[in-house]
Scaffold this active site. Structure first.
Site, PDB file in Angstrom:
ATOM      1  N   GLU A 257       0.862  -1.011  -0.002  1.00  0.00           N
ATOM      2  CA  GLU A 257       0.076  -0.021   0.138  1.00  0.00           C
ATOM      3  C   GLU A 257       0.939   1.110   0.055  1.00  0.00           C
ATOM      4  O   GLU A 257       0.844   2.036   0.942  1.00  0.00           O
ATOM      5  CB  GLU A 257      -0.839   0.090   1.147  1.00  0.00           C
ATOM      6  CG  GLU A 257      -1.916  -1.279   1.124  1.00  0.00           C
ATOM      7  CD  GLU A 257      -3.086  -1.087   2.283  1.00  0.00           C
ATOM      8  OE1 GLU A 257      -2.961  -0.400   3.097  1.00  0.00           O
ATOM      9  OE2 GLU A 257      -4.046  -1.816   1.976  1.00  0.00           O
ATOM     10  N   GLU A 361      -4.342  -9.167  -0.774  1.00  0.00           N
ATOM     11  CA  GLU A 361      -4.777  -8.802   0.652  1.00  0.00           C
ATOM     12  C   GLU A 361      -6.108  -8.662   0.489  1.00  0.00           C
ATOM     13  O   GLU A 361      -6.663  -7.702  -0.160  1.00  0.00           O
ATOM     14  CB  GLU A 361      -3.993  -7.800   1.218  1.00  0.00           C
ATOM     15  CG  GLU A 361      -4.485  -7.559   2.668  1.00  0.00           C
ATOM     16  CD  GLU A 361      -3.642  -6.469   3.386  1.00  0.00           C
ATOM     17  OE1 GLU A 361      -2.403  -6.278   3.166  1.00  0.00           O
ATOM     18  OE2 GLU A 361      -4.292  -5.657   4.018  1.00  0.00           O
TER      19      GLU A 361
END
Length: 424
Positions: A257, A361
């Site tokens: 991220e 994820e």
């Protein structure tokens, strides 16, 4: 004692086959949100395995009121021959993606919770995931490189300031005593090496602009300098140290991220890369460093963030041939899928058909007003199923859950970012 629900549910949405079914049944316990299947050191329900039975069909299905993996049998009856020929038309020019597999993340939190159980209970839990005969047949494992929020504290593998050669690099006790033994157990139960990929949350604080593993910050300097070279070498050292434990990595993501590192006061480990920064780091530092140390076969994935950033992020990076030659795939998370279009995945695949897309994820319980664990929540199970089916229908090659197991509060998590997990 452990409660697991989503893991079994995912394997049993609907199985229709010509077969006989044999499985241990769910030890059901009611909860405020539905029900869970209770496992312990001596008993755990298992996924149906099938053998051919001529002339009959077995339907295995799950439902909120029906329960888990309920079966019924039907017989095939032919009363008359077909009235005419049947044509089956196969378009051999249209080919879809080859599936890589499914799996979950070996976080510190997962290891802490699983290792709190007896040896027999640990084995049953990991069998439920990774066994090809008594589980759902996971093959993928995601491994955080050093700490993440699902650790008990922040740590890196080299906190010695200005150690650009990484002579003080060493794995943490969380690796050697927790994650590595758990990965080895999973591989033993799977009967083959796992498809492992590593993901970093942050470089050591001394390498970053904010001198902190958390909060808004990026690598110091620019691509090609000593900080970026040292950070690229960090990936190599990670692979080398895990190899000493007979664990080989299939892949790496450049950064978990990367957009998080642009957010002021971000509450846990992160590091910012724009698409341009990630492109330059790969082509000038990470790609050449991996290749120079014999790791050109490791699958390097960009983004590892929400798919709302597609296809633009991929276009920025992969349109540069000097960067693209080091990159095998694009990793995506599910947290903003509600505002993303499935066409983003289709367009990304169409633009870069030789680069796979992997869902790296997902978890429930991350939304602020629904944080943490909801034992037995059927709606959360359906969210998993919907996301998996949607991804597979739009060129995604595999799907990776977040924590393999958490405690009843959704942790431990040093930043109090509690979420849910298929096994509690």
């Amino acid at each position: 004692m452990m409660h697991h629900f989503l893991a079994v549910f995912l394997a049993s949405l609907l199985i229709i086959c010509v077969a006989e079914v044999s499985a241990s049944k769910c030890a059901r316990r009611a909860t405020a949100d539905g029900f869970v299947c209770v496992c312990n050191a001596t008993y755990c329900d298992t996924v149906p395995r099938v053998t051919h039975t001529q002339g009959s069909a077995v339907v295995v299905q799950s439902g909120q009121t029906l329960g888990i993996m309920q079966q019924s049998t039907s017989a095939f009856n032919r009363t008359s021959p077909p009235s005419g020929p049947a044509d089956i038309v196969l378009n051999t020019t249209l080919r879809y993606q080859e599936l890589l597999g499914f799996g979950g993340a070996f976080t510190d939190a997962a290891a802490i919770n699983i290792q709190s159980l007896s040896a027999d209970a640990q084995k049953r839990l990991m069998q439920a995931y990774y066994s090809q005969t008594d589980g759902i047949g996971y093959t993928i494992g995601r491994v955080p490189m050093a700490s993440c929020d699902f650790s008990t504290h922040e740590y890196s593998y080299d906190d010695s300031a200005s150690d650009f050669s990484l002579v003080n690099f060493s794995l943490a006790v969380e690796d050697t005593k927790m994650k590595i033994p758990l990965i080895q157990l999973a591989a033993d139960l799977a009967g083959k090496p796992l498809t492992l990929f590593g993901s970093p949350w942050s470089a050591p604080a001394w390498m970053k602009t904010n001198d902190n593993m958390s909060g808004r910050g990026s690598l110091k300097g620019t691509a090609g300098d000593k900080y970026h070279k040292a950070w690229a070498l960090y990936f190599v050292r990670f692979l080398e140290e895990y190899a000493k434990h007979n664990l080989t990595f299939w892949g790496l993501t450049v950064q978990n991220e990367p957009v998080d590192g642009f957010i002021p006061l971000f509450p846990f480990q992160c590091m910012y890369f724009s698409a341009e920064m990630e492109r330059d780091f790969v082509k000038m530092d990470l790609g050449p460093t991996l290749a120079a140390h014999g790791y050109s076969n490791v699958k390097l994935m960009i983004l590892d963030d929400q798919r709302v950033f597609l296809p633009e992020f991929a276009k920025t990076v992969l349109s540069d041939p000097e960067a693209a030659k080091y990159i095998s795939g694009i990793a995506v998370h599910w947290y903003l899928d509600a505002v993303a279009s499935n066409s983003d995945l289709d367009e990304t695949h169409s633009s870069f058909p030789n680069h796979f897309i992997l869902a790296s994820e997902a978890c429930e319980g991350s939304v602020v007003f629904e944080h943490g664990v909801h034992l037995g929540s059927w709606s959360r199970a359906e969210s998993y199923a919907n996301d998996i089916i949607t991804d597979l229908n739009h060129w995604v090659v595999g799907w990776t859950d977040w924590n393999l197991a958490l405690n009843a509060t959704g942790g431990p998590n040093w930043a109090h970012n509690f979420v849910d997990s298929p096994i509690i």
